[in-house]
Write a protein that holds these residues in place. Sequence first.
Motif, PDB file in Angstrom:
ATOM      1  N   GLU A 151      15.332   1.386  -6.174  1.00 38.36           N
ATOM      2  CA  GLU A 151      15.557   2.050  -7.455  1.00 38.36           C
ATOM      3  C   GLU A 151      14.516   1.682  -8.510  1.00 38.36           C
ATOM      4  OE1 GLU A 151      19.567   1.100  -5.518  1.00 38.36           O
ATOM      5  OE2 GLU A 151      17.703   0.022  -5.877  1.00 38.36           O
ATOM      6  N   THR A 152      13.869   0.532  -8.358  1.00 45.37           N
ATOM      7  CA  THR A 152      12.917   0.083  -9.378  1.00 45.37           C
ATOM      8  C   THR A 152      11.516  -0.199  -8.834  1.00 45.37           C
ATOM      9  OG1 THR A 152      13.613  -2.227  -9.096  1.00 45.37           O
ATOM     10  CG2 THR A 152      14.758  -0.928 -10.805  1.00 45.37           C
ATOM     11  N   ALA A 153      11.293   0.029  -7.548  1.00 48.25           N
ATOM     12  CA  ALA A 153       9.991  -0.290  -6.944  1.00 48.25           C
ATOM     13  C   ALA A 153       8.832   0.436  -7.622  1.00 48.25           C
ATOM     14  CB  ALA A 153      10.002   0.019  -5.449  1.00 48.25           C
ATOM     15  N   ALA A 154       9.050   1.663  -8.060  1.00 43.46           N
ATOM     16  CA  ALA A 154       7.982   2.436  -8.697  1.00 43.46           C
ATOM     17  C   ALA A 154       7.571   1.864 -10.049  1.00 43.46           C
ATOM     18  CB  ALA A 154       8.410   3.893  -8.873  1.00 43.46           C
ATOM     19  N   GLU A 155       8.420   1.009 -10.647  1.00 40.54           N
ATOM     20  CA  GLU A 155       8.147   0.463 -11.980  1.00 40.54           C
ATOM     21  C   GLU A 155       7.716  -1.003 -11.974  1.00 40.54           C
ATOM     22  OE1 GLU A 155      12.038   0.915 -13.546  1.00 40.54           O
ATOM     23  OE2 GLU A 155      12.077   3.042 -13.055  1.00 40.54           O
ATOM     24  N   LYS A 156       8.144  -1.764 -10.991  1.00 44.15           N
ATOM     25  CA  LYS A 156       7.879  -3.203 -10.981  1.00 44.15           C
ATOM     26  C   LYS A 156       6.421  -3.491 -10.637  1.00 44.15           C
ATOM     27  CE  LYS A 156      12.049  -4.634 -11.821  1.00 44.15           C
ATOM     28  NZ  LYS A 156      12.397  -5.385 -12.996  1.00 44.15           N
ATOM     29  N   PRO A 157       5.784  -4.403 -11.374  1.00 41.83           N
ATOM     30  CA  PRO A 157       4.369  -4.718 -11.125  1.00 41.83           C
ATOM     31  C   PRO A 157       4.074  -5.117  -9.674  1.00 41.83           C
ATOM     32  CG  PRO A 157       5.081  -5.695 -13.187  1.00 41.83           C
ATOM     33  CD  PRO A 157       6.313  -5.132 -12.536  1.00 41.83           C
ATOM     34  N   SER A 158       4.997  -5.805  -9.027  1.00 44.34           N
ATOM     35  CA  SER A 158       4.755  -6.258  -7.649  1.00 44.34           C
ATOM     36  C   SER A 158       4.695  -5.118  -6.643  1.00 44.34           C
ATOM     37  CB  SER A 158       5.842  -7.236  -7.210  1.00 44.34           C
ATOM     38  OG  SER A 158       5.805  -8.391  -7.997  1.00 44.34           O
ATOM     39  N   PHE A 159       5.312  -3.993  -6.953  1.00 44.14           N
ATOM     40  CA  PHE A 159       5.462  -2.919  -5.968  1.00 44.14           C
ATOM     41  C   PHE A 159       4.913  -1.568  -6.404  1.00 44.14           C
ATOM     42  CE2 PHE A 159       9.297  -5.679  -5.863  1.00 44.14           C
ATOM     43  CZ  PHE A 159       8.962  -6.399  -4.722  1.00 44.14           C
ATOM     44  N   ARG A 160       4.687  -1.360  -7.696  1.00 44.36           N
ATOM     45  CA  ARG A 160       4.413  -0.013  -8.196  1.00 44.36           C
ATOM     46  C   ARG A 160       3.152   0.621  -7.623  1.00 44.36           C
ATOM     47  NH1 ARG A 160       3.855  -2.133 -14.144  1.00 44.36           N
ATOM     48  NH2 ARG A 160       1.783  -3.058 -14.029  1.00 44.36           N
ATOM     49  N   ASN A 161       2.089  -0.145  -7.410  1.00 41.90           N
ATOM     50  CA  ASN A 161       0.880   0.455  -6.836  1.00 41.90           C
ATOM     51  C   ASN A 161       1.112   0.927  -5.413  1.00 41.90           C
ATOM     52  OD1 ASN A 161      -0.643   0.186  -9.161  1.00 41.90           O
ATOM     53  ND2 ASN A 161      -1.426  -1.828  -8.578  1.00 41.90           N
ATOM     54  N   ALA A 162       1.771   0.118  -4.606  1.00 45.22           N
ATOM     55  CA  ALA A 162       2.069   0.513  -3.223  1.00 45.22           C
ATOM     56  C   ALA A 162       2.995   1.728  -3.196  1.00 45.22           C
ATOM     57  CB  ALA A 162       2.686  -0.653  -2.458  1.00 45.22           C
ATOM     58  N   TRP A 163       3.972   1.764  -4.109  1.00 43.74           N
ATOM     59  CA  TRP A 163       4.891   2.910  -4.176  1.00 43.74           C
ATOM     60  C   TRP A 163       4.116   4.171  -4.569  1.00 43.74           C
ATOM     61  CZ3 TRP A 163      10.080   3.313  -3.030  1.00 43.74           C
ATOM     62  CH2 TRP A 163      10.701   4.509  -3.396  1.00 43.74           C
ATOM     63  N   ARG A 164       3.309   4.078  -5.604  1.00 43.05           N
ATOM     64  CA  ARG A 164       2.573   5.259  -6.097  1.00 43.05           C
ATOM     65  C   ARG A 164       1.554   5.765  -5.089  1.00 43.05           C
ATOM     66  NH1 ARG A 164       1.908   2.846 -12.172  1.00 43.05           N
ATOM     67  NH2 ARG A 164       4.069   3.202 -12.756  1.00 43.05           N
ATOM     68  N   ARG A 165       1.025   4.862  -4.272  1.00 49.18           N
ATOM     69  CA  ARG A 165       0.050   5.255  -3.239  1.00 49.18           C
ATOM     70  C   ARG A 165       0.737   5.632  -1.920  1.00 49.18           C
ATOM     71  NH1 ARG A 165      -3.173  -0.071  -4.464  1.00 49.18           N
ATOM     72  NH2 ARG A 165      -4.285   0.564  -6.339  1.00 49.18           N
ATOM     73  N   ALA A 166       2.067   5.531  -1.896  1.00 48.41           N
ATOM     74  CA  ALA A 166       2.852   5.812  -0.680  1.00 48.41           C
ATOM     75  C   ALA A 166       2.352   4.976   0.489  1.00 48.41           C
ATOM     76  CB  ALA A 166       2.850   7.301  -0.361  1.00 48.41           C
ATOM     77  N   GLN A 167       2.145   3.686   0.245  1.00 46.54           N
ATOM     78  CA  GLN A 167       1.699   2.761   1.292  1.00 46.54           C
ATOM     79  C   GLN A 167       2.921   2.318   2.089  1.00 46.54           C
ATOM     80  OE1 GLN A 167      -2.120   1.253  -1.306  1.00 46.54           O
ATOM     81  NE2 GLN A 167      -0.734  -0.306  -0.575  1.00 46.54           N
ATOM     82  N   HIS A 168       3.450   3.278   2.837  1.00 44.96           N
ATOM     83  CA  HIS A 168       4.661   3.048   3.612  1.00 44.96           C
ATOM     84  C   HIS A 168       4.348   2.345   4.923  1.00 44.96           C
ATOM     85  CE1 HIS A 168       6.301   6.909   1.511  1.00 44.96           C
ATOM     86  NE2 HIS A 168       6.418   5.841   0.734  1.00 44.96           N
ATOM     87  N   CYS A 169       5.265   1.503   5.330  1.00 47.25           N
ATOM     88  CA  CYS A 169       5.172   0.859   6.635  1.00 47.25           C
ATOM     89  C   CYS A 169       6.576   0.750   7.213  1.00 47.25           C
ATOM     90  CB  CYS A 169       4.512  -0.519   6.535  1.00 47.25           C
ATOM     91  SG  CYS A 169       5.422  -1.747   5.571  1.00 47.25           S
ATOM     92  N   ILE A 170       6.631   0.381   8.461  1.00 44.16           N
ATOM     93  CA  ILE A 170       7.906   0.164   9.141  1.00 44.16           C
ATOM     94  C   ILE A 170       7.885  -1.245   9.702  1.00 44.16           C
ATOM     95  CG2 ILE A 170       9.420   0.887  11.021  1.00 44.16           C
ATOM     96  CD1 ILE A 170       8.212   3.725  10.665  1.00 44.16           C
ATOM     97  N   ILE A 171       8.879  -2.032   9.333  1.00 42.18           N
ATOM     98  CA  ILE A 171       8.991  -3.408   9.797  1.00 42.18           C
ATOM     99  C   ILE A 171       9.965  -3.419  10.977  1.00 42.18           C
ATOM    100  CG2 ILE A 171       9.684  -5.757   9.209  1.00 42.18           C
ATOM    101  CD1 ILE A 171       8.926  -3.491   6.350  1.00 42.18           C
TER     102      ILE A 171
END
Length: 149
Positions: free
Chosen positions: A18-38
Amino acid sequence: MAARLSENGRRTYNARSETAAEKPSFRNAWRRAQHCIIPAQAIYEPDWRSGKAVATRITRRDHEPMGIAGLWECWTDPAGEEVFSYSMLTVNTSNNELMRNFHRPEDEKRMVVILPKGLYGDWLRASAAESMEFMRQYPAERLAAAAGD
C-alpha cells in the motif's frame, strides 16, 4: 565490477504494498516496475495465540514452491561495487482465515504476496501502474500451517 548482495537488507526485507510507491526505500523500484519473484518452499510466522511466539511453517497445501512477489534494486556502494537487494511485498490479512492468526495480537496482520503460478510472467512484465492488481491475499484454503517445523 563484481556484484554482491546487500548486507543491510534485513531492515527492508518486506515492503507494504500500500505504501511501496511512496517510501524512499522502495519507490524507485516500484516506479520502474523492477518486479522479481522470490522462490520459497515455506514461510515462517510467529503464532502468538498461546501468549508466546511459536514458530509456524506455512506452505502451499499442494506442496508446490511459492513464488513471492518482490521488488529488486541495484545501487553502487562507496567502493564502486554494485549491490543487489530485494524486498517481498505484503498485504493486510486481517480477514484471512489462516494468516490472521499470526503476529502479536495488537499488530496488524500481514502476509507476503504469493503469486499463482499462472501469473508469474504477467507480474514480471507488469507496468508500475498495473502492480497493485497483483497485491492479493493467497487463499487460506490453499495454505497449510504446522507449528514447530
